[in-house]
Design a protein around this motif. Structure first.
Motif, mmCIF file in Angstrom:
data_model
loop_
_atom_site.group_PDB
_atom_site.id
_atom_site.type_symbol
_atom_site.label_atom_id
_atom_site.label_comp_id
_atom_site.label_asym_id
_atom_site.label_seq_id
_atom_site.Cartn_x
_atom_site.Cartn_y
_atom_site.Cartn_z
ATOM 1 N N ILE A 1 22.708 25.478 -18.862
ATOM 2 C CA ILE A 1 23.283 26.818 -18.938
ATOM 3 C C ILE A 1 23.677 27.131 -20.380
ATOM 4 O O ILE A 1 24.373 26.357 -21.028
ATOM 5 C CB ILE A 1 24.521 26.942 -18.022
ATOM 6 N N PHE A 2 23.213 28.282 -20.847
ATOM 7 C CA PHE A 2 23.617 28.765 -22.166
ATOM 8 C C PHE A 2 24.723 29.821 -22.032
ATOM 9 O O PHE A 2 25.658 29.875 -22.829
ATOM 10 C CB PHE A 2 22.408 29.362 -22.892
ATOM 11 N N LYS A 3 24.582 30.658 -21.000
ATOM 12 C CA LYS A 3 25.582 31.693 -20.764
ATOM 13 C C LYS A 3 25.629 32.026 -19.278
ATOM 14 O O LYS A 3 24.581 32.143 -18.634
ATOM 15 C CB LYS A 3 25.231 32.961 -21.547
ATOM 16 N N ILE A 4 26.825 32.174 -18.727
ATOM 17 C CA ILE A 4 26.986 32.576 -17.329
ATOM 18 C C ILE A 4 27.153 34.086 -17.282
ATOM 19 O O ILE A 4 28.047 34.640 -17.921
ATOM 20 C CB ILE A 4 28.197 31.871 -16.679
ATOM 21 N N LEU A 5 26.294 34.763 -16.519
ATOM 22 C CA LEU A 5 26.351 36.218 -16.407
ATOM 23 C C LEU A 5 27.169 36.656 -15.206
ATOM 24 O O LEU A 5 27.958 37.590 -15.276
ATOM 25 C CB LEU A 5 24.925 36.788 -16.316
ATOM 26 N N ASN A 6 26.951 36.005 -14.087
ATOM 27 C CA ASN A 6 27.779 36.198 -12.897
ATOM 28 C C ASN A 6 27.568 34.993 -11.998
ATOM 29 O O ASN A 6 26.909 34.025 -12.380
ATOM 30 C CB ASN A 6 27.467 37.532 -12.185
ATOM 31 N N ASN A 7 28.099 35.036 -10.820
ATOM 32 C CA ASN A 7 28.039 33.875 -9.931
ATOM 33 C C ASN A 7 26.610 33.486 -9.542
ATOM 34 O O ASN A 7 26.349 32.346 -9.169
ATOM 35 C CB ASN A 7 28.864 34.161 -8.669
ATOM 36 N N ASN A 8 25.698 34.475 -9.661
ATOM 37 C CA ASN A 8 24.332 34.249 -9.207
ATOM 38 C C ASN A 8 23.289 34.301 -10.328
ATOM 39 O O ASN A 8 22.094 34.261 -10.049
ATOM 40 C CB ASN A 8 23.957 35.289 -8.141
ATOM 41 N N ASN B 1 26.406 24.559 -20.711
ATOM 42 C CA ASN B 1 25.765 23.252 -20.909
ATOM 43 C C ASN B 1 25.619 22.432 -19.628
ATOM 44 O O ASN B 1 25.027 21.346 -19.664
ATOM 45 C CB ASN B 1 26.490 22.417 -21.971
ATOM 46 N N ASP B 2 26.130 22.941 -18.508
ATOM 47 C CA ASP B 2 25.893 22.253 -17.234
ATOM 48 C C ASP B 2 24.419 22.388 -16.852
ATOM 49 O O ASP B 2 23.733 23.329 -17.253
ATOM 50 C CB ASP B 2 26.770 22.837 -16.121
ATOM 51 N N ILE B 3 23.964 21.432 -16.051
ATOM 52 C CA ILE B 3 22.565 21.409 -15.616
ATOM 53 C C ILE B 3 22.380 22.307 -14.392
ATOM 54 O O ILE B 3 23.201 22.303 -13.469
ATOM 55 C CB ILE B 3 22.109 19.981 -15.274
ATOM 56 N N ILE B 4 21.273 23.075 -14.376
ATOM 57 C CA ILE B 4 20.887 23.869 -13.209
ATOM 58 C C ILE B 4 19.791 23.113 -12.463
ATOM 59 O O ILE B 4 18.763 22.748 -13.052
ATOM 60 C CB ILE B 4 20.353 25.256 -13.632
ATOM 61 N N GLN B 5 20.029 22.863 -11.193
ATOM 62 C CA GLN B 5 19.033 22.165 -10.382
ATOM 63 C C GLN B 5 17.903 23.114 -9.984
ATOM 64 O O GLN B 5 18.143 24.246 -9.555
ATOM 65 C CB GLN B 5 19.690 21.593 -9.121
ATOM 66 N N LYS B 6 16.674 22.651 -10.135
ATOM 67 C CA LYS B 6 15.512 23.511 -9.877
ATOM 68 C C LYS B 6 15.470 24.035 -8.444
ATOM 69 O O LYS B 6 15.011 25.155 -8.196
ATOM 70 C CB LYS B 6 14.222 22.753 -10.193
ATOM 71 N N GLN B 7 15.962 23.252 -7.478
ATOM 72 C CA GLN B 7 15.903 23.688 -6.089
ATOM 73 C C GLN B 7 16.837 24.862 -5.801
ATOM 74 O O GLN B 7 16.706 25.531 -4.772
ATOM 75 C CB GLN B 7 16.220 22.526 -5.130
ATOM 76 N N ASN B 8 17.782 25.132 -6.735
ATOM 77 C CA ASN B 8 18.706 26.251 -6.541
ATOM 78 C C ASN B 8 18.212 27.543 -7.195
ATOM 79 O O ASN B 8 18.832 28.591 -7.036
ATOM 80 C CB ASN B 8 20.084 25.908 -7.120
ATOM 81 N N ILE B 9 17.106 27.438 -7.917
ATOM 82 C CA ILE B 9 16.577 28.603 -8.628
ATOM 83 C C ILE B 9 15.681 29.433 -7.697
ATOM 84 O O ILE B 9 14.771 28.906 -7.066
ATOM 85 C CB ILE B 9 15.773 28.170 -9.864
ATOM 86 N N GLU B 10 15.996 30.713 -7.602
ATOM 87 C CA GLU B 10 15.199 31.628 -6.788
ATOM 88 C C GLU B 10 14.257 32.480 -7.639
ATOM 89 O O GLU B 10 13.132 32.765 -7.241
ATOM 90 C CB GLU B 10 16.111 32.532 -5.958
ATOM 91 N N LYS B 11 14.745 32.913 -8.822
ATOM 92 C CA LYS B 11 13.926 33.747 -9.707
ATOM 93 C C LYS B 11 14.191 33.383 -11.162
ATOM 94 O O LYS B 11 15.311 33.038 -11.527
ATOM 95 C CB LYS B 11 14.222 35.234 -9.497
#
Length: 275
Positions: free
Chosen positions: A3-10, A35-45
């Motif tokens: 994560i570089f920047k959080i825009l909103n919860n989603n 800087n937290d890791i985003i898991q690929k299985q949680n990515i929708e778009k």
């Protein structure tokens, strides 16, 4: 992806190699930090927008109500499935911004109007059906009843986002031409055309195909010379009205209708006169 920047919860911005991307998923940023890791299985778009589009989309995602963003994305996903075709990425900016503003106006009691609703409904049938689906989904999700004029606005956004389709200005011009044609027929023939009537539907369908032929450079249907002369004499009022409006469209919009097409349109006008 980090994560570089959080825009909103989603929605978050990530740096993936040399590229900056916008990643969306239900609750993807819940209890997350930079800087937290985003898991690929949680990515929708995943969005990779160019020029200033990425910054504009980030601003929308960070400032608009999340429920409005989610609704816009649902409509876009449904539209791509219904049309069996991807839409231009800019629809995520255009429709999200438009829909959120429309919902805010409705919630504040301001009306939404669209004088081209009937023309959009006839010109862009599938897109209008998507708008009707959006109307039901919005009512179900947030309890807001959008009017049919807003359904037409949504349809126009969907249509202009189709790959290889007309631009927004071209689509609006097409609908405006039909509206002005009907208004001039009513004025010159001193009648009111019922928009629910079969004669109105037939005339609009004929005009729509005529405009498509002009856009595509296709040949118009020929007409027998004797038939042409008969129409000019027997249906003189309808033919002169059709010819006069055709002249106006040529001068105002560079829509060049041949005489045979003017004669065919005269037959539709004659039905309106007789009725």
């Amino acid at each position: 992806m980090r994560i570089f920047k959080i825009l909103n919860n989603n929605a978050v911005v990530v740096i993936d190699g040399p590229q900056e991307k916008i990643v969306m998923g239900k609750g993807i940023a819940f209890q997350k930090r930079k800087n937290d890791i985003i898991q690929k299985q949680n990515i929708e778009k995943i969005f990779l927008l160019h020029d200033n589009s990425s910054e504009k989309f980030q601003q929308l995602l960070a400032t608009l109500p999340e429920e409005h963003i989610e609704l816009a994305e649902k409509v876009i996903s449904y539209a791509e499935g219904y049309l069996n075709s991807p839409l231009n990425d800019h629809i995520h900016i255009a429709l999200t911004d438009h829909l959120s503003f429309a919902l805010e106006r409705l919630e504040q009691g301001f009306p939404i109007q669209n004088k081209l609703t009937n023309e959009i409904k006839l010109l862009y049938k599938k897109e209008y059906e998507i708008g009707l689906w959006a109307k039901e989904e919005i009512k179900k999700e947030i309890g807001v009843e959008i009017p049919l004029d807003e359904v037409a606005h949504i349809a126009l956004h969907i249509h202009t986002a189709k790959l290889g389709g007309l631009s927004m200005s071209e689509s609006l011009e097409r609908a405006t031409i039909l509206r002005e044609f009907i208004e001039r027929v009513e004025m010159k023939l001193n009648l009111t055309i019922e928009e629910s009537s079969i004669n109105y539907q037939r005339l609009m369908t004929h005009l729509r195909f005529a405009l498509n032929r002009i856009d595509q450079g296709s040949e118009f249907e020929p007409m027998d010379v004797d038939m042409m002369e008969l129409i000019k004499i027997k249906y003189e009022r309808a033919f002169e009205t059709s010819k006069e409006i055709a002249k106006y469209l040529q001068e105002e919009y560079s829509v060049d209708l041949p005489e045979t097409e003017i004669a065919y349109i005269s037959l539709h006008l004659q039905r309106l006169i007789q009725k």
